[in-house]
Write a protein that holds these residues in place. Structure first.
Motif, PDB file in Angstrom:
ATOM      1  N   PHE A  16     -53.741   3.954 -14.668  1.00  0.00           N
ATOM      2  CA  PHE A  16     -54.055   5.847 -15.648  1.00  0.00           C
ATOM      3  C   PHE A  16     -53.927   6.325 -15.315  1.00  0.00           C
ATOM      4  O   PHE A  16     -54.854   7.001 -14.838  1.00  0.00           O
ATOM      5  N   LYS A  17     -52.948   7.723 -15.817  1.00  0.00           N
ATOM      6  CA  LYS A  17     -52.895   9.247 -15.073  1.00  0.00           C
ATOM      7  C   LYS A  17     -52.305   9.803 -16.341  1.00  0.00           C
ATOM      8  O   LYS A  17     -51.565  10.000 -16.356  1.00  0.00           O
ATOM      9  N   ASN A  18     -53.259  10.917 -17.074  1.00  0.00           N
ATOM     10  CA  ASN A  18     -52.892  11.152 -18.376  1.00  0.00           C
ATOM     11  C   ASN A  18     -52.006  12.702 -17.547  1.00  0.00           C
ATOM     12  O   ASN A  18     -52.534  12.986 -17.183  1.00  0.00           O
ATOM     13  N   VAL A  19     -51.040  12.888 -18.757  1.00  0.00           N
ATOM     14  CA  VAL A  19     -50.295  13.838 -18.619  1.00  0.00           C
ATOM     15  C   VAL A  19     -50.301  14.746 -18.879  1.00  0.00           C
ATOM     16  O   VAL A  19     -50.879  14.620 -20.572  1.00  0.00           O
ATOM     17  N   ASN A  20     -50.966  16.176 -18.959  1.00  0.00           N
ATOM     18  CA  ASN A  20     -50.983  17.171 -19.436  1.00  0.00           C
ATOM     19  C   ASN A  20     -50.262  17.854 -18.496  1.00  0.00           C
ATOM     20  O   ASN A  20     -51.446  18.975 -17.514  1.00  0.00           O
TER      21      ASN A  20
ATOM     22  N   ILE B  72     -47.622  20.251 -23.260  1.00  0.00           N
ATOM     23  CA  ILE B  72     -47.287  18.474 -23.628  1.00  0.00           C
ATOM     24  C   ILE B  72     -48.581  17.627 -22.704  1.00  0.00           C
ATOM     25  O   ILE B  72     -49.381  18.050 -21.999  1.00  0.00           O
ATOM     26  N   GLU B  73     -49.123  16.347 -23.764  1.00  0.00           N
ATOM     27  CA  GLU B  73     -49.936  15.424 -23.592  1.00  0.00           C
ATOM     28  C   GLU B  73     -49.779  14.259 -24.093  1.00  0.00           C
ATOM     29  O   GLU B  73     -48.682  14.110 -24.771  1.00  0.00           O
ATOM     30  N   LEU B  74     -49.677  13.243 -23.082  1.00  0.00           N
ATOM     31  CA  LEU B  74     -49.732  12.248 -23.129  1.00  0.00           C
ATOM     32  C   LEU B  74     -50.920  11.315 -23.258  1.00  0.00           C
ATOM     33  O   LEU B  74     -51.846  11.630 -22.185  1.00  0.00           O
ATOM     34  N   THR B  75     -50.942  10.994 -23.954  1.00  0.00           N
ATOM     35  CA  THR B  75     -52.309   9.953 -24.284  1.00  0.00           C
ATOM     36  C   THR B  75     -51.281   8.797 -25.163  1.00  0.00           C
ATOM     37  O   THR B  75     -50.985   7.900 -25.445  1.00  0.00           O
ATOM     38  N   GLY B  76     -52.500   7.482 -24.378  1.00  0.00           N
ATOM     39  CA  GLY B  76     -52.996   6.539 -24.477  1.00  0.00           C
ATOM     40  C   GLY B  76     -52.837   5.795 -23.090  1.00  0.00           C
ATOM     41  O   GLY B  76     -52.359   5.852 -22.650  1.00  0.00           O
ATOM     42  N   ARG B  77     -53.675   4.524 -23.637  1.00  0.00           N
ATOM     43  CA  ARG B  77     -53.591   3.731 -22.345  1.00  0.00           C
ATOM     44  C   ARG B  77     -53.090   2.434 -22.054  1.00  0.00           C
ATOM     45  O   ARG B  77     -52.568   1.884 -20.843  1.00  0.00           O
ATOM     46  N   LYS B  78     -52.361   1.817 -23.030  1.00  0.00           N
ATOM     47  CA  LYS B  78     -51.374   0.792 -23.045  1.00  0.00           C
ATOM     48  C   LYS B  78     -49.965   1.530 -23.740  1.00  0.00           C
ATOM     49  O   LYS B  78     -50.104   2.643 -24.521  1.00  0.00           O
TER      50      LYS B  78
ATOM     51  N   VAL C 153     -48.430   7.582 -27.128  1.00  0.00           N
ATOM     52  CA  VAL C 153     -47.836   9.079 -28.615  1.00  0.00           C
ATOM     53  C   VAL C 153     -47.526  10.101 -26.960  1.00  0.00           C
ATOM     54  O   VAL C 153     -49.191  10.914 -26.227  1.00  0.00           O
ATOM     55  N   LEU C 154     -47.250  10.981 -27.288  1.00  0.00           N
ATOM     56  CA  LEU C 154     -46.233  12.147 -26.999  1.00  0.00           C
ATOM     57  C   LEU C 154     -46.817  13.076 -27.647  1.00  0.00           C
ATOM     58  O   LEU C 154     -45.776  13.288 -28.757  1.00  0.00           O
ATOM     59  N   HIS C 155     -47.208  14.054 -27.270  1.00  0.00           N
ATOM     60  CA  HIS C 155     -48.002  15.524 -28.580  1.00  0.00           C
ATOM     61  C   HIS C 155     -47.124  16.489 -27.398  1.00  0.00           C
ATOM     62  O   HIS C 155     -47.722  17.005 -26.523  1.00  0.00           O
ATOM     63  N   PHE C 156     -46.514  17.104 -28.430  1.00  0.00           N
ATOM     64  CA  PHE C 156     -45.466  18.480 -28.027  1.00  0.00           C
ATOM     65  C   PHE C 156     -46.327  19.327 -28.956  1.00  0.00           C
ATOM     66  O   PHE C 156     -46.067  19.414 -30.068  1.00  0.00           O
TER      67      PHE C 156
END
Length: 177
Positions: free
Chosen positions: A28-32, A50-56, A61-64
């Motif tokens: 897991f590597k968070n996208v930010n 843009i931020e991608l959160t969650g481990r599964k 959730v992709l926050h834009f």
């Protein structure tokens, strides 16, 4: 001697189990990502994030968001990973969580691809068609030359957004395949 043998055997078993865990777990590597582009005003830069959160995969959730040069949030959308996975091309096999995870990270990493920034949002020769939900906004964008941004919601849905100078908010000006 017996203690040394048992200690060595324990270490080997411990190392082997650690190796197995690494193979089976997803890294897991968070996208930010954050970048600035001209959007709500041609003379200033707004901040796109843009931020991608969650481990599964099911919880991702992709926050834009877009924040104006003045520091005001002018657009926010949270895209659920499971919705993006469910709305993808049926020929792509996403039955395994690992593949879903990779797919969602790819979407997030490609979100700010250069061709998603539309400069201008509407070309002077373009004509509004049935995919333009707000024909007046479409024509206003043609005159103002403001920029737009497009992003994908699924296999057949691209949303094109731009700043509506009259209503002072970001709106969808085109929705298509």
């Amino acid at each position: 001697m017996k203690k040394l043998f048992y200690g060595l055997a324990y270490c080997i078993i411990l190392l082997a189990s650690c190796q197995t865990e690494k193979k089976d777990s997803l890294e897991f590597k968070n996208v930010n990502q954050v970048l600035t582009k001209s959007f709500s005003n041609l003379n200033t830069l707004d901040t796109f994030k843009i931020e991608l959160t969650g481990r599964k995969a099911a919880d991702i959730v992709l926050h834009f968001t877009i924040v104006s040069a003045a520091g005001r949030e002018i657009f926010a959308e949270n895209l659920k990973g499971k919705d993006l996975v469910n709305n993808t091309d049926p020929n792509i096999d996403l039955s395994k969580e690992k593949d879903q995870f990779i797919y969602l990270k790819t979407i997030a990493n490609d979100f700010f691809a250069e061709d998603n920034f539309l400069e201008p949002a509407v070309m002077p020769e373009d004509k509004a068609d049935n995919n333009a939900p707000d024909k007046e906004l479409y024509e206003d964008l043609k005159k103002s030359g403001l920029n737009g941004f497009k992003y994908r919601l699924g296999k057949e849905t691209n949303l094109y957004i731009a700043w509506d100078d009259k209503e002072k908010k970001v709106k969808v000006y085109y929705k298509c395949c």
